[in-house]
Design a protein around this motif. Structure first.
Motif, PDB file in Angstrom:
ATOM      1  N   SER A 194      -5.649  -4.416  -7.331  1.00 16.83           N
ATOM      2  CA  SER A 194      -4.611  -4.733  -6.379  1.00 16.83           C
ATOM      3  C   SER A 194      -4.255  -3.578  -5.709  1.00 16.83           C
ATOM      4  O   SER A 194      -3.989  -2.384  -6.440  1.00 16.83           O
ATOM      5  N   LEU A 195      -3.763  -3.109  -4.411  1.00 16.57           N
ATOM      6  CA  LEU A 195      -3.071  -2.201  -3.711  1.00 16.57           C
ATOM      7  C   LEU A 195      -1.801  -2.624  -3.247  1.00 16.57           C
ATOM      8  O   LEU A 195      -1.639  -3.321  -2.167  1.00 16.57           O
ATOM      9  N   TRP A 196      -0.910  -2.132  -3.757  1.00 10.58           N
ATOM     10  CA  TRP A 196       0.724  -2.577  -3.326  1.00 10.58           C
ATOM     11  C   TRP A 196       1.542  -1.593  -3.420  1.00 10.58           C
ATOM     12  O   TRP A 196       1.511  -0.426  -3.826  1.00 10.58           O
ATOM     13  N   ASN A 197       2.689  -2.035  -2.778  1.00 10.03           N
ATOM     14  CA  ASN A 197       3.904  -0.846  -2.736  1.00 10.03           C
ATOM     15  C   ASN A 197       4.839  -1.153  -3.892  1.00 10.03           C
ATOM     16  O   ASN A 197       5.388  -2.147  -4.191  1.00 10.03           O
ATOM     17  N   ALA A 198       5.185  -0.029  -4.436  1.00 13.21           N
ATOM     18  CA  ALA A 198       6.260  -0.085  -5.388  1.00 13.21           C
ATOM     19  C   ALA A 198       7.009   1.151  -5.788  1.00 13.21           C
ATOM     20  O   ALA A 198       7.335   1.830  -6.668  1.00 13.21           O
ATOM     21  N   ASP A 199       7.579   1.264  -4.375  1.00 12.37           N
ATOM     22  CA  ASP A 199       8.527   2.598  -4.201  1.00 12.37           C
ATOM     23  C   ASP A 199       9.818   2.454  -4.898  1.00 12.37           C
ATOM     24  O   ASP A 199      10.462   3.156  -4.831  1.00 12.37           O
TER      25      ASP A 199
END
Length: 280
Positions: A194-199
């Motif tokens: 998966s490619l996801w936002n974890a900022d």
């Protein structure tokens, strides 16, 4: 990233040499993304190209994306080539991992933590057994993983789990059931990515936020390869333990000496009652 990676490219160890392992009992089964994987979320952000030979995941401000294998595997070797999000990838996480399901799941993780342009990616690894993780080791890479495809592999048998990058071992997790530590050996796992936002945590503990003006962020996958099986003959031990030879053990020590930036086994503040049993 040029200055960071060029410093390591001059190292005499930089040349990628083959990892010498014992012969496997099965021939490699070259994969096809159309045949072997399902696009699980993200709508059009996950795509398969070239007759199943290339896959991409993208992340924008609305959603990330992901895929998983149609088959489950119990022991074997899994290879995948990835080219990671280029440029300012701060806040993004590209996860590539094996996992079973349920509250007592097992899991073997590669996670690539993006960073601001010019800074290196962090390769985050973890292992869950019976639903418990907290076994993180983190590394810098000795190359720029956004310029070309590189091979990330897991060798998994009843004795140990080996993480490899371009055939170089970076981590070994040995079966420590004799010390009371569960080992993933009974639950077949699917391959996920998966490619996801974890900022909120990924880049400097969440201090650096995702720059959405750079979206969409895209990672690419090719040359999936698997050696292994979920059939009973393999789960009963026909997949033999693959021991590292002397050269591979030297490469492992080189990576851990020069590129490891965190090892849970050395984090005494995190484990005031004593380090985990497998670390001993």
């Amino acid at each position: 990233m040029k200055s960071f990676y060029n410093g390591f490219s001059k190292s005499p160890f930089f040349t990628v040499l083959a990892l010498v392992l014992s012969s496997f009992l099965m021939l490699a089964s070259a994969g096809n993304f159309l045949q072997d994987f399902d696009l699980t979320w993200g709508d059009h952000r996950a795509k398969i190209f070239n007759g199943g030979q290339l896959l991409s995941l993208s992340l924008d401000q609305v959603s990330g994306s992901g895929f998983k294998s149609k088959n489950e595997y119990l022991f074997g070797r899994i290879d995948m080539q990835l080219k990671l999000v280029a440029g300012n990838s701060a806040g993004t996480v590209t996860a590539y991992y094996l996992s079973s399901e349920g509250p007592t799941h097992d899991e073997i993780d590669f996670e690539f933590l993006g960073n601001t342009s010019g800074d290196p990616y962090i390769l985050h690894t973890n292992i869950f057994t019976q639903g418990k993780g907290n076994r993180e080791q983190q590394f810098y890479l000795w190359f720029d993983p956004t310029k070309n495809f590189h091979t990330y592999s897991v060798i998994w048998d009843s004795k140990q789990i080996v993480f490899l990058v371009d055939k170089t071992p970076i981590r070994v997790f040995a079966n420590a059931e004799g010390k009371g530590v569960p080992f993933p050996k009974n639950q077949p796992m699917r391959i996920h990515s998966s490619l996801w936002n974890a900022d909120d945590w990924a880049t400097r503990g969440g201090l650096v936020k995702t720059d959405w003006s750079k979206a969409p962020f895209t990672a690419y996958y090719r040359n999936f390869n698997v050696q292994g099986s979920t059939t009973s003959k393999f789960s009963n031990g026909a997949w033999q333990s693959q021991q590292l030879d002397a050269y591979s053990r030297r490469r492992l020590r080189w990576v851990q000496k020069n590129f490891m930036i965190y090892n849970y086994c050395n984090d005494s503040k995190r484990f005031p009652q004593g380090i985990p049993a497998e670390c001993r």
